[in-house]
Design a protein around this motif. Structure first.
Motif, short mmCIF file in Angstrom:
data_model
loop_
_atom_site.label_atom_id
_atom_site.label_comp_id
_atom_site.label_asym_id
_atom_site.label_seq_id
_atom_site.Cartn_x
_atom_site.Cartn_y
_atom_site.Cartn_z
N ALA A 38 29.01 49.12 45.61
CA ALA A 38 28.72 47.51 44.97
C ALA A 38 27.60 47.32 44.42
CB ALA A 38 29.57 46.78 46.09
N ALA A 39 26.38 47.52 45.04
CA ALA A 39 25.11 47.24 44.79
C ALA A 39 24.58 48.07 43.53
CB ALA A 39 24.08 47.58 45.71
N GLY A 40 25.31 49.10 42.88
CA GLY A 40 24.82 49.92 42.07
C GLY A 40 23.99 51.00 42.38
N GLU A 41 23.81 51.17 43.68
CA GLU A 41 22.97 52.35 44.29
C GLU A 41 23.63 53.66 44.19
OE1 GLU A 41 21.79 51.25 48.12
OE2 GLU A 41 21.13 49.14 47.42
N LEU A 42 24.83 53.56 44.00
CA LEU A 42 25.74 54.78 44.04
C LEU A 42 26.65 54.48 42.71
CD1 LEU A 42 26.76 55.97 47.36
CD2 LEU A 42 25.56 57.27 45.81
N PRO A 43 26.90 55.63 42.01
CA PRO A 43 27.74 55.16 40.72
C PRO A 43 29.08 54.85 41.36
CG PRO A 43 27.37 57.64 40.94
CD PRO A 43 26.46 56.97 41.95
N ALA A 44 29.83 54.18 40.41
CA ALA A 44 31.04 54.01 40.85
C ALA A 44 32.36 55.13 40.68
CB ALA A 44 31.79 52.80 39.78
N PRO A 45 33.18 55.34 41.67
CA PRO A 45 33.98 56.37 41.06
C PRO A 45 34.82 56.55 39.87
CG PRO A 45 35.17 54.75 42.82
CD PRO A 45 33.83 54.35 42.44
N PRO A 46 35.32 57.64 39.43
CA PRO A 46 36.05 57.63 38.01
C PRO A 46 36.99 56.46 37.77
CG PRO A 46 35.39 59.90 38.85
CD PRO A 46 34.96 58.75 39.84
N VAL A 47 37.83 56.54 38.95
CA VAL A 47 38.77 55.51 38.61
C VAL A 47 38.45 54.28 38.28
CG1 VAL A 47 39.25 54.76 41.02
CG2 VAL A 47 41.33 54.80 39.69
N MET A 48 37.35 53.64 38.72
CA MET A 48 36.94 52.28 38.34
C MET A 48 36.55 52.19 36.94
SD MET A 48 34.80 51.21 41.79
CE MET A 48 34.58 49.33 41.14
N HIS A 49 36.05 53.25 36.45
CA HIS A 49 35.76 53.34 35.01
C HIS A 49 36.95 53.63 34.12
CE1 HIS A 49 31.42 53.36 35.70
NE2 HIS A 49 31.64 54.71 36.48
N LEU A 50 38.01 54.44 34.62
CA LEU A 50 39.16 54.48 33.93
C LEU A 50 40.08 53.32 33.75
CD1 LEU A 50 41.29 56.52 32.70
CD2 LEU A 50 42.23 56.93 35.15
#
Length: 170
Positions: A38-50
């Motif tokens: 949520a803080a952008g420290e780890l990338p979002a999982p692919p489904v969030m981009h999809l």
């Protein structure tokens, strides 16, 4: 649709290696992992981009995800596809369970029961989907998720059961 029909729209997405998240299961609690995403420290999982989710709020026992409905979410009837709505509900409910788990413990959805209450379109505005844990035991958890439109109207609701397990090798 063939090349001779009306011009097609297009969309390009990028994502990072999903193994980055899996590698964190033994090192971070669910709350720590989701908060880092949520803080952008780890990338979002692919489904969030999809499906183009636009944000996430995380507290222990509750996760909220957001989506701005777009044309590419539509079904042939001109409304947001039920699969997109179900994905958001499943994400919010299951991640709420994840937010309660210690490092080395994983989960998977056992079922998802969805009620579609209103049609969703671009005109619905930003969708807010909030999941909450209703009950968590050692092996299973029950969660719900509620989706509202920009006017605060309930557009869909879901309940989900999740199986809880130790992550092998964590």
């Amino acid at each position: 649709m063939t090349q001779t029909q009306s011009p097609a729209r297009s969309r390009t997405i990028e994502w990072t290696d999903p193994a980055q998240h899996a590698s964190q299961l033994g090192r971070r609690s669910g709350l720590e992992l989701l908060s880092a995403m949520a803080a952008g420290e780890l990338p979002a999982p692919p489904v969030m981009h999809l499906i183009d989710m636009v944000g996430m709020d995380v507290t222990e026992g509750s996760v909220t995800v957001y989506l701005e409905p777009q044309e590419f979410h539509y079904n042939p009837l001109g409304t947001v596809h039920g699969g997109v709505i179900s994905t958001l509900l499943d994400t919010a409910a299951a991640c709420s369970v994840h937010s309660t788990l210690p490092a080395g413990v994983g989960y998977t959805s056992l079922d998802l029961t969805v009620k579609f209450l209103r049609p969703v379109t671009v005109a619905s505005g930003r969708l807010k989907t909030t999941g909450s844990v209703l009950q968590r035991g050692r092996r299973t958890a029950l969660a719900e998720a509620r989706m509202t439109d920009s006017a605060g109207r309930l557009v869909a609701h879901a309940t989900s059961s999740c199986m809880i397990f130790e992550v092998p090798g964590a």
